[in-house]
Scaffold this motif. Structure first.
Motif, PDB file in Angstrom:
ATOM      1  N   CYS A  15       0.849  -1.257   0.111  1.00  0.00           N
ATOM      2  CA  CYS A  15      -0.029   0.012  -0.015  1.00  0.00           C
ATOM      3  C   CYS A  15       1.035   1.184   0.009  1.00  0.00           C
ATOM      4  CB  CYS A  15      -1.019  -0.027   1.387  1.00  0.00           C
ATOM      5  SG  CYS A  15      -2.410  -1.039   1.188  1.00  0.00           S
ATOM      6  N   LEU A  16       2.010   1.325   0.603  1.00  0.00           N
ATOM      7  CA  LEU A  16       2.753   2.369   0.784  1.00  0.00           C
ATOM      8  C   LEU A  16       3.708   2.544  -0.844  1.00  0.00           C
ATOM      9  CD1 LEU A  16       4.871   2.221   4.143  1.00  0.00           C
ATOM     10  CD2 LEU A  16       3.197   3.966   3.344  1.00  0.00           C
ATOM     11  N   VAL A  17       4.098   1.241  -1.434  1.00  0.00           N
ATOM     12  CA  VAL A  17       4.597   1.348  -2.579  1.00  0.00           C
ATOM     13  C   VAL A  17       3.304   2.218  -3.735  1.00  0.00           C
ATOM     14  CG1 VAL A  17       5.377   0.135  -4.545  1.00  0.00           C
ATOM     15  CG2 VAL A  17       6.324  -0.069  -2.197  1.00  0.00           C
ATOM     16  N   CYS A  18       2.152   1.617  -3.696  1.00  0.00           N
ATOM     17  CA  CYS A  18       1.355   2.221  -4.440  1.00  0.00           C
ATOM     18  C   CYS A  18       0.397   3.403  -3.987  1.00  0.00           C
ATOM     19  CB  CYS A  18       0.108   0.892  -4.511  1.00  0.00           C
ATOM     20  SG  CYS A  18       0.747  -0.460  -5.215  1.00  0.00           S
ATOM     21  N   LEU A  19       0.773   4.194  -3.217  1.00  0.00           N
ATOM     22  CA  LEU A  19       0.314   5.331  -2.781  1.00  0.00           C
ATOM     23  C   LEU A  19       0.047   6.520  -3.755  1.00  0.00           C
ATOM     24  CD1 LEU A  19      -0.894   6.333  -0.068  1.00  0.00           C
ATOM     25  CD2 LEU A  19       1.135   7.375   0.656  1.00  0.00           C
TER      26      LEU A  19
END
Length: 86
Positions: A47-51
């Protein structure tokens, strides 16, 4: 890349299927707990990578923007926190 828009959901789907297969066998509860916690922490990382990803999928039926990615991150972090404290 369209796959990165749907990566958190795909990870949860594959994680749920793997937990189903683990729980169907004669594996103890400790391994299932460890896999669940690992998947939750991996989901937070994804989720952090795709934020910052934005776009739409399924012929404009599923829109992804910063707010929806932020809500996914908050829910994933809450889930991981609950698993860490349990």
């Amino acid at each position: 890349m369209k796959l990165m828009l749907f990566a958190p959901e795909l990870l949860l789907l594959l994680g749920s299927l793997s937990l189903l297969l683990i729980s169907a066998g004669k594996v103890g509860g400790k391994k299932a707990r460890a896999v669940t916690l690992g998947l939750a922490l991996l989901n937070v990382l994804v989720c952090l990578v795709c934020l910052r990803q934005e776009g739409s999928l399924f012929y404009e039926a599923y829109r992804i923007d910063f707010f929806s990615q932020l809500i996914k991150l908050v829910i994933a972090m809450g889930f991981a926190t609950v698993l860490l404290f349990s």
